[in-house]
Design an enzyme around this catalytic site. Sequence first.
Site, short mmCIF file in Angstrom:
data_model
loop_
_atom_site.label_atom_id
_atom_site.label_comp_id
_atom_site.label_asym_id
_atom_site.label_seq_id
_atom_site.Cartn_x
_atom_site.Cartn_y
_atom_site.Cartn_z
N TYR A 8 0.82 -1.23 0.00
CA TYR A 8 0.00 0.00 0.00
C TYR A 8 0.85 1.28 0.00
O TYR A 8 0.83 2.06 -0.96
CB TYR A 8 -0.92 -0.07 1.22
CG TYR A 8 -1.74 1.15 1.51
CD1 TYR A 8 -2.36 1.88 0.51
CD2 TYR A 8 -1.92 1.56 2.84
CE1 TYR A 8 -3.14 2.99 0.81
CE2 TYR A 8 -2.70 2.65 3.15
CZ TYR A 8 -3.29 3.37 2.14
OH TYR A 8 -4.04 4.47 2.44
N ASP A 48 11.99 -12.96 -1.28
CA ASP A 48 11.61 -12.84 0.12
C ASP A 48 12.82 -12.39 0.95
O ASP A 48 13.96 -12.77 0.65
CB ASP A 48 11.17 -14.24 0.59
CG ASP A 48 10.38 -14.17 1.87
OD1 ASP A 48 9.16 -14.38 1.80
OD2 ASP A 48 10.99 -13.91 2.93
N ALA A 71 8.52 -3.51 3.99
CA ALA A 71 8.00 -4.88 4.11
C ALA A 71 7.88 -5.29 5.58
O ALA A 71 8.88 -5.35 6.29
CB ALA A 71 8.94 -5.84 3.40
N TYR A 138 3.03 -6.33 17.63
CA TYR A 138 3.36 -5.53 16.44
C TYR A 138 4.25 -4.35 16.84
O TYR A 138 5.32 -4.13 16.26
CB TYR A 138 2.06 -5.05 15.78
CG TYR A 138 2.28 -3.97 14.74
CD1 TYR A 138 3.01 -4.23 13.59
CD2 TYR A 138 1.75 -2.68 14.92
CE1 TYR A 138 3.23 -3.23 12.64
CE2 TYR A 138 1.95 -1.70 13.98
CZ TYR A 138 2.69 -1.97 12.85
OH TYR A 138 2.91 -0.98 11.93
N LYS A 142 8.34 -3.51 15.92
CA LYS A 142 8.78 -2.27 15.26
C LYS A 142 9.79 -1.52 16.13
O LYS A 142 10.72 -0.91 15.62
CB LYS A 142 7.56 -1.38 14.97
CG LYS A 142 6.71 -1.90 13.82
CD LYS A 142 7.35 -1.57 12.50
CE LYS A 142 6.61 -2.18 11.33
NZ LYS A 142 7.05 -1.66 10.03
N ARG A 218 -8.04 8.38 16.21
CA ARG A 218 -6.83 8.14 15.44
C ARG A 218 -6.54 9.35 14.56
O ARG A 218 -7.43 10.12 14.20
CB ARG A 218 -7.01 6.91 14.52
CG ARG A 218 -7.18 5.60 15.26
CD ARG A 218 -5.87 5.14 15.90
NE ARG A 218 -6.00 3.87 16.60
CZ ARG A 218 -6.37 3.75 17.87
NH1 ARG A 218 -6.68 4.81 18.60
NH2 ARG A 218 -6.42 2.56 18.45
N1 UDP Z 1 -12.01 -0.10 14.07
C1 UDP Z 1 -13.35 -0.34 14.27
N2 UDP Z 1 -13.97 -1.26 13.48
C2 UDP Z 1 -13.32 -1.96 12.51
C3 UDP Z 1 -11.94 -1.69 12.31
C4 UDP Z 1 -11.32 -0.76 13.12
O1 UDP Z 1 -13.99 0.26 15.14
O2 UDP Z 1 -13.94 -2.80 11.84
C5 UDP Z 1 -11.33 0.92 14.90
C6 UDP Z 1 -10.13 0.38 15.67
O3 UDP Z 1 -10.53 -0.13 16.93
C7 UDP Z 1 -9.25 1.64 15.78
C8 UDP Z 1 -9.60 2.45 14.54
O4 UDP Z 1 -10.83 1.91 14.05
O5 UDP Z 1 -9.64 2.39 16.90
C9 UDP Z 1 -8.56 2.32 13.46
O6 UDP Z 1 -8.29 0.95 13.26
P1 UDP Z 1 -7.41 0.44 12.05
O7 UDP Z 1 -7.42 -1.07 12.13
O8 UDP Z 1 -7.87 1.05 10.80
O9 UDP Z 1 -5.96 1.01 12.36
P2 UDP Z 1 -4.99 0.86 13.64
O10 UDP Z 1 -5.30 2.05 14.51
O11 UDP Z 1 -5.25 -0.45 14.28
O12 UDP Z 1 -3.63 0.96 13.04
#
Ligand code: UDP
Length: 325
Positions: A8, A48, A71, A138, A142, A218
């Site tokens: 992406y 890879d 990656a 995760y 990192k 976020r």
């Molecule tokens: N989120 C949600 N429903 C979903 C997917 C994500 O409410 O189906 C929420 C998740 O809990 C977080 C925000 O959306 O607070 C962003 O999540 P995403 O997975 O996009 O990114 P992350 O913050 O995990 O990198």
Amino acid sequence: MVVGGAGYIGSHTVRLLQSRSVPCVVFDNLSTGHRQAIPDDVPFVQADLADREAIGRALQEHKIQSVIHFAAKCYVGESVTEPSKYYRENVFNTWNLLEEMRTHNVMRIVFSSTCATYGNPVQVPMDESHPQKPINPYGHTKLHMEHMMGDYSTAYGLSYAALRYFNAAGAASGGCLGEHHEPETHLIPLVLQVALGQREFISIFGDDYETPDGTCIRDYIHVDDLGDAHLRALCQLEAGAQELHVNLGTGTGFSVKELIEMAREVTGHAIPARMGERRDGDPPQLVSGGTRALDLLGWKPEKAALKRILEDAWSFHRKHPGGYE
Ligand code: UDP
């Protein structure tokens, strides 16, 4: 060499490199990336990072001077249930890459770090001096990658930029490139799949957080702005910078509910939402702070508005309802 250049953020960065006439090679195993996301005239090595010989060959054959490294495995939830995969792919494979770079005297790397290295915020917004105490595997992997680069920098003179992304979002304007993960777990693509009628509803992962509407906040940053920051970081390393740790975000946070509401406005669709349970590993708020990206890279997001981010993501989803397939 753009490692993970079929993914992406990688594919958007490759497009930017091309538009600025910077020659590049993509190295990607296509485990989650898409061949269609790489322009035909960009040399492509399908291999890879577990294969050190392939890394070394690519560095040598293409006379690589610098690496941009995207990656990695990047699902918080999956990292909680399958940490082994995350340590192997993120930490061990990055060690492979650094070792081959060292062997071939390629001593510059810009790589994807994350705000997940901070863990639960002790203050919001979070600048780069915020304590790094990740709360999920995760984030741990990192942070290990950051430490590894720091140690290689001290001992071997590697110069590196750790770019700590907040939530990568949006798509190239025109809908030619975008976000397509299998399975999809990210909020914006899921919300847009509901708008397209591919899903019945979006689940909101908890509304009992300590935030104004109870849902997680976020900081969504446009993928083209992220790409631009990588190129600026690379220029700084070429100009002699040794270690850069820089947040990449807009400094403005949106709650899950606010984002869904904005997506309704942008798409003109109802987007039904249902309240669900909290997801493991999710901090309540992640919002970027500080001015380091501006001070050190001269970078500020040009496509910062959430509406713009959603419009661009929506163009990709409408044009490619099945993703790249
Ligand atoms: N989120 C949600 N429903 C979903 C997917 C994500 O409410 O189906 C929420 C998740 O809990 C977080 C925000 O959306 O607070 C962003 O999540 P995403 O997975 O996009 O990114 P992350 O913050 O995990 O990198």
